[in-house]
Design a protein around this motif. Sequence first.
Motif, PDB file in Angstrom:
ATOM      1  N   GLY A 194       0.812  -1.222   0.085  1.00 14.93           N
ATOM      2  CA  GLY A 194      -0.480   0.103  -0.363  1.00 14.93           C
ATOM      3  C   GLY A 194       0.629   0.881   0.118  1.00 14.93           C
ATOM      4  N   GLY A 195      -0.505   2.183  -0.510  1.00 18.22           N
ATOM      5  CA  GLY A 195       0.543   3.444  -0.398  1.00 18.22           C
ATOM      6  C   GLY A 195       1.268   3.773   1.159  1.00 18.22           C
ATOM      7  N   SER A 196       0.417   3.778   1.755  1.00 18.27           N
ATOM      8  CA  SER A 196       0.817   3.611   3.184  1.00 18.27           C
ATOM      9  C   SER A 196       1.776   3.483   4.199  1.00 18.27           C
TER      10      SER A 196
ATOM     11  N   LEU B 271       9.050  17.695   3.416  1.00 17.95           N
ATOM     12  CA  LEU B 271       7.605  18.821   2.624  1.00 17.95           C
ATOM     13  C   LEU B 271       6.755  17.257   2.485  1.00 17.95           C
ATOM     14  N   ILE B 272       5.680  17.343   2.962  1.00 15.49           N
ATOM     15  CA  ILE B 272       4.622  15.716   2.752  1.00 15.49           C
ATOM     16  C   ILE B 272       3.615  16.287   2.329  1.00 15.49           C
ATOM     17  N   LEU B 273       3.584  16.204   0.927  1.00 17.56           N
ATOM     18  CA  LEU B 273       2.486  16.884  -0.137  1.00 17.56           C
ATOM     19  C   LEU B 273       1.222  16.013  -0.273  1.00 17.56           C
ATOM     20  N   CYS B 274       0.352  16.157  -0.461  1.00 20.32           N
ATOM     21  CA  CYS B 274      -1.286  14.758  -0.676  1.00 20.32           C
ATOM     22  C   CYS B 274      -2.265  15.832  -1.622  1.00 20.32           C
ATOM     23  N   TYR B 275      -1.764  16.184  -3.011  1.00 17.99           N
ATOM     24  CA  TYR B 275      -2.656  16.372  -3.874  1.00 17.99           C
ATOM     25  C   TYR B 275      -3.024  15.272  -5.403  1.00 17.99           C
ATOM     26  N   PRO B 276      -4.174  15.401  -5.436  1.00 20.54           N
ATOM     27  CA  PRO B 276      -5.491  15.829  -4.835  1.00 20.54           C
ATOM     28  C   PRO B 276      -5.558  15.342  -3.625  1.00 20.54           C
ATOM     29  N   SER B 277      -5.747  16.302  -2.469  1.00 20.45           N
ATOM     30  CA  SER B 277      -5.582  16.065  -1.222  1.00 20.45           C
ATOM     31  C   SER B 277      -7.014  15.459  -0.535  1.00 20.45           C
TER      32      SER B 277
ATOM     33  N   SER C 245       5.646  13.124  -1.922  1.00  9.54           N
ATOM     34  CA  SER C 245       4.119  13.548  -2.668  1.00  9.54           C
ATOM     35  C   SER C 245       3.170  12.599  -2.886  1.00  9.54           C
ATOM     36  N   ASP C 246       2.546  12.297  -2.210  1.00  9.27           N
ATOM     37  CA  ASP C 246       1.751  11.128  -2.122  1.00  9.27           C
ATOM     38  C   ASP C 246       0.752  11.658  -2.782  1.00  9.27           C
ATOM     39  N   GLU C 247       0.491  11.084  -3.638  1.00  7.64           N
ATOM     40  CA  GLU C 247      -0.420  10.573  -5.206  1.00  7.64           C
ATOM     41  C   GLU C 247      -1.334   9.883  -5.564  1.00  7.64           C
TER      42      GLU C 247
ATOM     43  N   ILE D  56      10.205  12.189  -2.906  1.00  4.66           N
ATOM     44  CA  ILE D  56       9.432  11.066  -3.351  1.00  4.66           C
ATOM     45  C   ILE D  56       8.243  10.913  -3.646  1.00  4.66           C
ATOM     46  N   LEU D  57       8.002  10.240  -4.217  1.00  3.94           N
ATOM     47  CA  LEU D  57       6.103   9.829  -5.517  1.00  3.94           C
ATOM     48  C   LEU D  57       5.804   8.371  -4.916  1.00  3.94           C
ATOM     49  N   VAL D  58       4.734   8.520  -4.150  1.00  2.74           N
ATOM     50  CA  VAL D  58       3.841   7.541  -3.569  1.00  2.74           C
ATOM     51  C   VAL D  58       2.993   7.727  -3.970  1.00  2.74           C
ATOM     52  N   SER D  59       2.466   6.573  -4.558  1.00  2.00           N
ATOM     53  CA  SER D  59       0.637   5.914  -4.830  1.00  2.00           C
ATOM     54  C   SER D  59       1.113   4.995  -4.623  1.00  2.00           C
ATOM     55  N   GLY D  60      -0.083   4.177  -5.872  1.00  2.17           N
ATOM     56  CA  GLY D  60      -1.056   3.331  -5.980  1.00  2.17           C
ATOM     57  C   GLY D  60      -2.163   2.280  -6.626  1.00  2.17           C
TER      58      GLY D  60
END
Length: 403
Positions: A111-113, A180-186, A214-216, A241-245
């Motif tokens: 998972g992304g987590s 910096l942690i980003l989450c967009y779309p939020s 960047s949580d995408e 660091i791009l994160v997705s799933g």
Amino acid sequence: MNLKSEAFTDSNKAMSSYLSPLVREIPSSGIRKFFDLVGSNKDIITLGVGEPDFTTPWHMREACVYSLERGFTSYTSNAGTPELREAISEYLNEQFDVRYDPKKEIIVTVGGSEAIDLALRALIVPGDEILVPEPCYISYSPITSIGGGIPVGIETFAKDEFKLTAEALEAKITPKSKVLILCYPSNPTGATMTYEDWLPIAELVEKHDLIVISDEIYAELNYGDKHVSFASVPGMMDRTILVSGFSKAFAMTGWRIGYTCGHPDLIAAMLKIHQYTVMCAPSMGQVAALEGLRNGLGEKDRMVEAYNQRRRLMVEGFRDIGLECHEPRGAFYVFPSIQSTGLSSDEFAQRLLTEAKVAAVPGNVFGLGGEGYLRCSYATSVGQLTEALDRIGHFVEKVKKEG
């Protein structure tokens, strides 16, 4: 005969004393805690947990079943199967204009987590400050604290469409700021960022030598302009660091297949932790994810269109009720203001549950700026959403009459 040591007579006190103070002090999930109250009451309409109501497309499930029939049940490479990593690389390049080397720059995660946890554990030195725009996904700050970092919230506002502004970011940067942690779309606001929005943020990231996670995970669920990955901004790829799933866009929440991409040095460090903690992501889930990337984009697009229809229904519905609601352009949440009712977020959510039989998440659990709002997921049927809006409307009318 009681074989327990006398030292453990008061088991609660004795056992809790063994726990890490960091873990003891972390609150339980505000979302899960609230929805434990829902239980199995079938009269309650749930607009809470961020999970698609769609089932994983059949051909993806079938690919998994076939892999099991062939006996594909062993470990994969720690980083994931080469085929899936190659497919992820091609997909990100085609969809979001970012290209990663599947051999050195991609890990398939549980998972992304897990990917977020790996990134923070690989980066944090105790005392580092981790910048987190809020309201946001509830896990960032607790995971930061467990790793010895200090979460620093950056409040965002409805007047800015809950976007992160350069002014708000710079005001919170100190010499201890590292990530910096980003989450967009939020999650929870549905806010998105355009290329133009990212440019001043990127300048500050460069100026203050920050690393970005960047949580995408909601990248595909974008209803306006095409999603812009922060990693695609000039100069940001090595810093990101791009994160997705696959959980959200491919309706694969229970499969627990995510991925993370980044500079080879960062990915190598994260892989060390990954191989010692989980070894590899589930092999059968990787098979289903690969099938999704190869042959499931059509189903993904149809699910996104269904979410878009529901999004418009919910925004218009809340506005008709008389609650201010900014237009979310991504994810599958609306974040209406309930300030006009005079109730706090907790009070509104609790009474809405008990009196109107609608479950939603109080906005305050998402951090700074969340008080006075309510998170409602529209990842459920139009019929359920319509009935929920009707119940909420009657509840709000009742509350305003009380005032």
